[in-house]
Design an enzyme around this catalytic site. Structure first.
Site, PDB file in Angstrom:
ATOM      1  N   ASP A 140      39.007 123.157  71.785  1.00 48.28           N
ATOM      2  CA  ASP A 140      38.306 121.095  72.103  1.00 48.28           C
ATOM      3  C   ASP A 140      39.702 121.078  71.998  1.00 48.28           C
ATOM      4  OD1 ASP A 140      37.673 120.010  69.897  1.00 48.28           O
ATOM      5  OD2 ASP A 140      37.034 121.743  69.080  1.00 48.28           O
ATOM      6  N   ASP A 176      27.807 117.099  69.945  1.00 52.37           N
ATOM      7  CA  ASP A 176      27.963 117.577  68.448  1.00 52.37           C
ATOM      8  C   ASP A 176      27.636 116.214  67.687  1.00 52.37           C
ATOM      9  OD1 ASP A 176      30.310 116.618  66.652  1.00 52.37           O
ATOM     10  OD2 ASP A 176      31.833 116.339  67.531  1.00 52.37           O
ATOM     11  N   GLU A 196      27.432 115.419  63.035  1.00 52.17           N
ATOM     12  CA  GLU A 196      27.815 115.669  62.147  1.00 52.17           C
ATOM     13  C   GLU A 196      27.677 114.239  61.865  1.00 52.17           C
ATOM     14  OE1 GLU A 196      32.281 115.835  62.651  1.00 52.17           O
ATOM     15  OE2 GLU A 196      32.084 115.940  64.450  1.00 52.17           O
TER      16      GLU A 196
END
Length: 281
Positions: A83, A172, A174
């Protein structure tokens, strides 16, 4: 009243309004200001950078090739991938193909104020070299709703097409790079935010997004409330030789990000034909 006097008073009024709203005049155009810290605009937070920071890798550690290779037997029937984000700039996709990478995820957006300036080169370049590719969005749940960020993502590269080469978009979610770990949200509010993003993305594209996270962050910030395992594929981050415990309710991972050296390294949990099947929905 003179023109200069009216102009001066207008400027003061605008400045007062800006201050009252909590915005910084120094923030770049299009940037979302931080709640409670308006001088820090949205930047380019790389996938996993905050997990590396909080779960065992120093944030300023030089990238090298010394991290252990994964030994989990599951990856024997797997597909290698990477990625990338704006930090990588223009990627040499031929070199990545030659290194055996067959899929890639490319950062498209962050919050509702950042778009990866290298997105086209990375997203189209990986596709043109023959990889199965997808895009991801870095979530900032304290800035705007899940629906708003899902729409921003889809509108700026996060879509999906059934061409056998495009993976569903990834969320994503986090550690907060700009403040409190859980973005000031309660555990239930965090679950609701993720659900809002997921349902909006599904309504826009016909696919549920993959969820990228770590087991530790998920447990802390969702309290293991809610079950996304039947709708959203799991992309788990753990920089170790085995994947370890998975976040709540997921029985298996779809992608494992096992290292961040020399670029983020991922493995798809299945053979290549399963990767293509996932791209096709």
């Amino acid at each position: 009243m003179s023109v200069s006097t009216r102009t001066a008073r207008s400027a003061v009024a605008v400045a007062a309004l800006v201050a009252a709203l909590g915005f910084s005049a120094l923030a770049p155009a299009g940037a979302d200001p931080i709640v409670g810290n308006p001088d820090v605009p949205v930047g380019d937070t790389a996938m996993g950078s905050q997990i590396a920071k909080h779960e065992g890798l120093a944030p300023d550690r030089a990238r090298n090739l010394t991290d252990p290779a994964p030994t989990d037997p599951q990856i024997m029937a797997s597909v290698a991938g990477i990625d990338v984000s704006g930090h990588q700039g223009n990627v040499n996709w031929q070199a990545q193909w030659n290194a055996g990478k067959r899929f890639a995820y490319v950062k498209a957006t962050e919050g509702t104020g950042y778009k990866n300036p290298y997105f086209a080169q990375q997203y189209n370049g990986s596709y043109n070299i023959g990889m199965v590719r997808g895009s991801y969005h870095f979530a900032l749940p304290d800035r705007s709703s899940g629906a708003a960020q899902a729409n921003y993502f889809v509108n700026n590269g996060g879509g999906w097409s059934k061409d056998g080469k495009t993976l569903p978009g990834a969320l994503d979610i986090e550690y907060n790079p700009y403040g409190a770990t859980c973005y000031g949200l309660s555990q239930q509010a965090m679950v609701n935010w993720i659900l809002d993003f997921s349902n909006t993305y599904k309504a826009r594209t016909g696919r549920y997004p993959m969820i990228y996270t770590s087991t530790s962050w998920w447990s802390t910030c969702t309290g293991n409330r809610g079950d996304f395992s039947n709708t959203n594929p799991l992309w788990v981050a753990r920089y170790a030789s085995s994947v370890g415990a998975l976040p709540h309710a997921w029985r298996f991972y779809t992608i494992w990000q096992y290292s961040e050296t020399p670029i983020d390294q991922n493995t798809f949990n299945g053979a290549y034909d399963r990767l293509v099947a996932m791209a096709n929905g």
